[in-house]
Design a protein around this motif. Sequence first.
Motif, short mmCIF file in Angstrom:
data_model
loop_
_atom_site.label_atom_id
_atom_site.label_comp_id
_atom_site.label_asym_id
_atom_site.label_seq_id
_atom_site.Cartn_x
_atom_site.Cartn_y
_atom_site.Cartn_z
N ASP A 58 0.68 -1.36 -0.14
CA ASP A 58 -0.16 -0.08 0.07
C ASP A 58 0.85 1.30 0.00
N GLY A 59 0.10 2.44 -0.19
CA GLY A 59 0.89 3.78 -0.47
C GLY A 59 1.46 4.17 0.76
N TYR A 60 1.11 3.76 2.04
CA TYR A 60 1.61 4.21 3.22
C TYR A 60 2.83 3.37 3.50
N THR A 61 2.88 2.19 3.16
CA THR A 61 4.17 1.63 3.36
C THR A 61 5.45 2.32 2.36
N ILE A 62 4.72 2.48 1.02
CA ILE A 62 5.56 3.24 0.32
C ILE A 62 6.26 4.51 0.68
N LEU A 63 5.27 5.25 1.33
CA LEU A 63 5.66 6.61 2.10
C LEU A 63 6.84 6.22 3.08
N GLU A 64 6.51 5.03 3.83
CA GLU A 64 7.53 4.98 4.82
C GLU A 64 8.96 4.45 4.18
N GLN A 65 8.98 3.59 3.20
CA GLN A 65 10.25 3.30 2.75
C GLN A 65 11.03 4.62 2.13
N LEU A 95 3.53 10.77 7.32
CA LEU A 95 4.60 9.61 6.89
C LEU A 95 5.30 10.27 5.56
N GLY A 96 5.43 11.73 5.36
CA GLY A 96 6.00 12.45 4.49
C GLY A 96 5.40 13.00 3.32
N ALA A 97 4.21 12.66 2.94
CA ALA A 97 3.54 13.25 1.76
C ALA A 97 3.56 14.61 1.77
N ARG A 98 3.93 15.44 0.93
CA ARG A 98 3.72 16.96 0.78
C ARG A 98 2.42 17.52 0.50
#
Length: 123
Positions: A58-65, A95-98
Amino acid sequence: MRILLLEDNDINRQLLSEYLIYLGYQVLALPDGCNLFQALSDFQPQLILLDLKLPGIDGYTILEQIQQSSDWHQVPVIVVSAFAFKADQQRAINLGARRYFVKPVKLPQLKEAIQEELNRGRA
């Protein structure tokens, strides 16, 4: 300028890709995040557009990575998702999304956000 687009819906991916190309961007559009770091390494994007609901990861995991990667944490990520709840938006931002856009996205607003983030990176 290069934009990496992660979107699992074929029609959304194609339409958004074509729009970004029309605006003059180079686009690499992927249906999932399985080969994310290889794509980042090969394509060297200046910005990532990310759907949160992707197959496999999922996108949350991608953001974390991305945030944990010393090579890629500075690349701005704009989330474009059907998840409209404030909790989803806050989690992505934490999680870092702008930025966070809820589908269906208004293209002029997305265009402006992309330009602002890319300009910020050059400043």
